[in-house]
Design an enzyme around this catalytic site. Structure first.
Site, PDB file in Angstrom:
ATOM      1  N   GLU A 121      -1.443 -16.874 -41.809  1.00 54.56           N
ATOM      2  CA  GLU A 121      -0.279 -17.742 -41.624  1.00 54.56           C
ATOM      3  C   GLU A 121       0.408 -17.497 -40.282  1.00 54.56           C
ATOM      4  OE1 GLU A 121       3.821 -18.951 -44.034  1.00 54.56           O
ATOM      5  OE2 GLU A 121       2.493 -17.394 -44.807  1.00 54.56           O
ATOM      6  N   ASP A 122       0.382 -16.263 -39.790  1.00 52.47           N
ATOM      7  CA  ASP A 122       1.219 -15.908 -38.640  1.00 52.47           C
ATOM      8  C   ASP A 122       0.464 -15.585 -37.353  1.00 52.47           C
ATOM      9  OD1 ASP A 122       3.368 -16.193 -40.330  1.00 52.47           O
ATOM     10  OD2 ASP A 122       3.563 -14.062 -40.757  1.00 52.47           O
ATOM     11  N   HIS A 157      -2.362  -9.762 -45.423  1.00 54.17           N
ATOM     12  CA  HIS A 157      -1.894 -10.927 -46.170  1.00 54.17           C
ATOM     13  C   HIS A 157      -1.147 -11.957 -45.337  1.00 54.17           C
ATOM     14  CE1 HIS A 157       1.939  -8.670 -46.360  1.00 54.17           C
ATOM     15  NE2 HIS A 157       2.509  -9.833 -46.603  1.00 54.17           N
ATOM     16  N   HIS A 170       5.788  -4.339 -42.162  1.00 54.83           N
ATOM     17  CA  HIS A 170       5.769  -5.038 -43.450  1.00 54.83           C
ATOM     18  C   HIS A 170       4.411  -4.934 -44.140  1.00 54.83           C
ATOM     19  CE1 HIS A 170       6.390  -7.949 -46.589  1.00 54.83           C
ATOM     20  NE2 HIS A 170       5.472  -8.753 -46.071  1.00 54.83           N
ATOM     21  N   ASP A 188       4.457  -7.727 -51.741  1.00 57.34           N
ATOM     22  CA  ASP A 188       5.032  -8.440 -50.597  1.00 57.34           C
ATOM     23  C   ASP A 188       6.500  -8.773 -50.856  1.00 57.34           C
ATOM     24  OD1 ASP A 188       5.174 -10.208 -48.239  1.00 57.34           O
ATOM     25  OD2 ASP A 188       5.013 -11.854 -49.677  1.00 57.34           O
TER      26      ASP A 188
END
Length: 375
Positions: free
Chosen positions: A116-117, A112, A88, A179
């Site tokens: 968050e992940d 990006h 991704h 995205d």
């Protein structure tokens, strides 16, 4: 020093190992044993960087390091499709490269989702990639929390304004659009409820933002993908109707194109390019809905585009078009003299081609770049 502080400090300088490229030019994780296709431009950057003794190329360094950090940070994570997650951010970076984004923006595209992940935080991004990339990644992370729930037009406009207000650097929106485009390309792996929510959000928020920034390359695909999942029957029927008439339409368009090209050359016009192109599905369907017409009544499902070297040549080409075919009254628009708010410039006219009306767009190379990829 507390254990938490020690761990935080330890993470500041991110160390990445050298990734060896197999002969088939894929990547293989030692843990999951998967292979990842990567675009040629990124592959060349990595190969050149690994082979070079000079590591001072800051742009190449930034992109390669961002790739390696994202690659290792997302290692072991999978998408809903079961594919490795790293595909991704690679796809997002590829889309940003396609529209001519800078190295900082491409690096932000690769990174990006890491905040968050993964365990990497914004301070890590700043230390390793600088303040510019950190601000971009932070902006994308913030925008990721905005979702479209109220279907009213006013709410959609409010959210679009919020996006632009929160993105103190407009390049944040570019990363977010890339995205969303890749997520829409792979949305089939989600359940129907999530597909419809994301597709509606895409149509109401992201496609208009792409249009506002003048990035038609993103806008058209976002609209078509949303159309596919929000009106699946209409999408399928329209696609089938276009396919049935494609052969005849292409023959007519070729004859029209050849005659136009011949007359442009005869007029003395040089350094021009003329191509035929299909209209995108959502645009055709929207016109059918708006005008309450059947597909057979919509004539501009394909168009000619003439690209020339300068503005004067645009008007010269227009005169040739109108001399070659009869113009349709009321269908001429001069977006060169009066550009659209998003910077779009082009001459639009519709003429009676070989037995069917055809739309013609005329613009310079620089106008075309702005029309496709935005200012």
């Amino acid at each position: 020093m507390s254990e938490a502080s020690a761990n935080s400090k330890e993470r500041k300088e991110i160390k990445v190992s050298t990734i060896i490229l197999p002969e088939n030019k894929n990547f293989e994780s030692e843990t999951l044993k998967y292979e990842i296709k990567i675009p040629n431009w990124l592959l060349e950057n990595i190969e050149n960087f690994e082979l070079s003794n000079n590591k001072n190329d800051s742009n190449q360094n930034l992109i390669v390091k961002a790739f390696k950090v994202a690659y290792e940070a997302h290692n072991g994570q999978l998408r809903a499709s079961g594919e490795p997650y790293i595909i991704h951010p690679i796809a997002v970076a590829d889309l940003l490269k396609e529209i001519g984004a800078s190295s900082s923006v491409i690096a932000a595209g690769l990174l990006h989702d890491v905040v968050e992940d993964t365990r990497i935080d914004l301070s890590d991004i700043e230390v390793n990639f600088g303040l510019e990339v950190k601000v971009l990644v932070e902006g994308v992370t913030k925008l990721g929390g905005i979702h479209f729930n109220n279907r009213t037009e006013a709410q959609a406009e409010n959210l679009r304004k919020m996006f632009l207000a929160m993105a103190s650097d407009i390049r944040v929106v570019l990363v977010k659009l890339a995205d969303r485009l890749h997520n829409m390309r792979t949305i089939q792996w989600l359940n129907q409820e999530r597909q419809e929510r994301i597709a509606r959000e895409t149509r109401e928020i992201y496609a208009p933002l792409a249009n506002r920034l003048g990035i038609n390359r993103f806008k058209w695909e976002l609209e078509d993908l949303a159309f596919k999942f929000l009106e699946p029957e209409e999408y399928k029927n329209l696609k089938e109707q276009i396919a049935v008439k494609r052969s005849d339409r292409e023959k007519r368009l070729t004859v029209t194109l050849d005659l136009m090209k011949e007359n442009l050359v005869s007029s003395g016009l040089k350094n021009f390019e003329i191509t035929g192109r299909p209209k995108h599905l959502y645009g055709i369907w929207s016109k059918m809905e708006r005008q309450q017409k059947q597909f057979s009544e919509i004539y501009d499902v394909a168009a000619l585009r003439i690209i020339v070297s300068n503005s004067d040549s645009c008007y010269k080409a227009l005169a040739v078009v109108h001399d070659t075919f009869k113009p349709i009254p009321g269908r001429f628009k001069d977006y060169i003299g009066l550009p659209k708010p998003n910077g779009y410039q082009s001459l639009h006219t519709s003429v009676i081609g070989k037995h069917r009306p055809v739309e013609v767009q005329i613009r310079t190379t620089s106008m075309h770049q702005i029309a496709e990829f935005g200012i």
